[in-house]
Design an enzyme around this catalytic site. Sequence first.
Site, short mmCIF file in Angstrom:
data_model
loop_
_atom_site.label_atom_id
_atom_site.label_comp_id
_atom_site.label_asym_id
_atom_site.label_seq_id
_atom_site.Cartn_x
_atom_site.Cartn_y
_atom_site.Cartn_z
N ARG A 64 11.55 -24.65 5.41
CA ARG A 64 12.45 -24.02 6.38
C ARG A 64 11.71 -23.07 7.31
NH1 ARG A 64 15.26 -25.01 1.80
NH2 ARG A 64 14.53 -23.07 0.88
N GLU A 101 10.78 -18.28 -7.41
CA GLU A 101 11.97 -17.77 -8.10
C GLU A 101 12.46 -18.83 -9.09
OE1 GLU A 101 15.29 -17.01 -5.53
OE2 GLU A 101 16.39 -15.90 -7.06
P1 AMP Z 1 9.75 -16.63 -3.25
O1 AMP Z 1 8.39 -17.21 -3.37
O2 AMP Z 1 10.39 -16.33 -4.58
O3 AMP Z 1 9.79 -15.44 -2.30
O4 AMP Z 1 10.68 -17.75 -2.62
C1 AMP Z 1 10.73 -17.95 -1.26
C2 AMP Z 1 10.78 -19.41 -0.89
O5 AMP Z 1 11.70 -20.14 -1.69
C3 AMP Z 1 11.25 -19.55 0.53
O6 AMP Z 1 10.49 -20.57 1.14
C4 AMP Z 1 12.72 -19.90 0.42
O7 AMP Z 1 13.05 -20.90 1.33
C5 AMP Z 1 12.91 -20.39 -1.01
N1 AMP Z 1 13.95 -19.65 -1.76
C6 AMP Z 1 13.74 -18.88 -2.86
N2 AMP Z 1 14.88 -18.38 -3.34
C7 AMP Z 1 15.84 -18.81 -2.50
C8 AMP Z 1 17.27 -18.59 -2.44
N3 AMP Z 1 17.90 -17.83 -3.33
N4 AMP Z 1 17.95 -19.17 -1.42
C9 AMP Z 1 17.30 -19.93 -0.49
N5 AMP Z 1 15.99 -20.18 -0.52
C10 AMP Z 1 15.25 -19.63 -1.49
#
Ligand code: AMP
Length: 176
Positions: A64, A101
């Site tokens: 995205r 996550e």
């Molecule tokens: P992080 O590495 O945990 O910061 O996760 C960020 C990446 O995962 C981004 O590229 C987001 O598009 C996706 N992402 C993680 N958690 C979510 C969420 N709750 N809703 C939408 N996209 C998420």
Amino acid sequence: MTSDRITLLAQAVRDVHDFPKQGILFKDITPILADGLLFKHAIDTFADACGGKEIDKIVGIDARGFLFGAAVAYKLGLGFVPVRKKGKLPYKTESASYTLEYGEACVEMHVDAISPGERIVLIDDLLATGGTAAAAIKLIQKMGGDLLEAQFLIELEFLAGRKNLEPVPVRAFLKY
Ligand code: AMP
């Protein structure tokens, strides 16, 4: 105007419970993409935040981050560099692993995508734990890029992801 934009964007984000797995509240930005005015508001919000900076390239994170990052790069007349999930880029790559996550992953960038000293802004749709962005930052720094700022449409503040990106300046427009 700016706060009206932010309100409209916030109203359009759709919460999807238990996606992609139980316990995750997924912030779905596709309603923003599907509406011409909201998509423009989103791109203008990122582009305005780049104002006053001398930037060479926008780096966007799979997938995205491509949608927003590429449009911002186009609007500002800048180059765009994709950070992709492992195995997708055709040429020689540098890679960095991270914890998501909801899982484990590895991202890659072409070895010649950034030249030493180029001034970079990193863009993604959402900052959660910061693992993905931290891996992208590692790649930018490995190439000798000068990372000015990391920008996100959405920040899940309760996950404190921006701590993982220190000392890179972080800007997010919608906070939960
Ligand atoms: P992080 O590495 O945990 O910061 O996760 C960020 C990446 O995962 C981004 O590229 C987001 O598009 C996706 N992402 C993680 N958690 C979510 C969420 N709750 N809703 C939408 N996209 C998420």
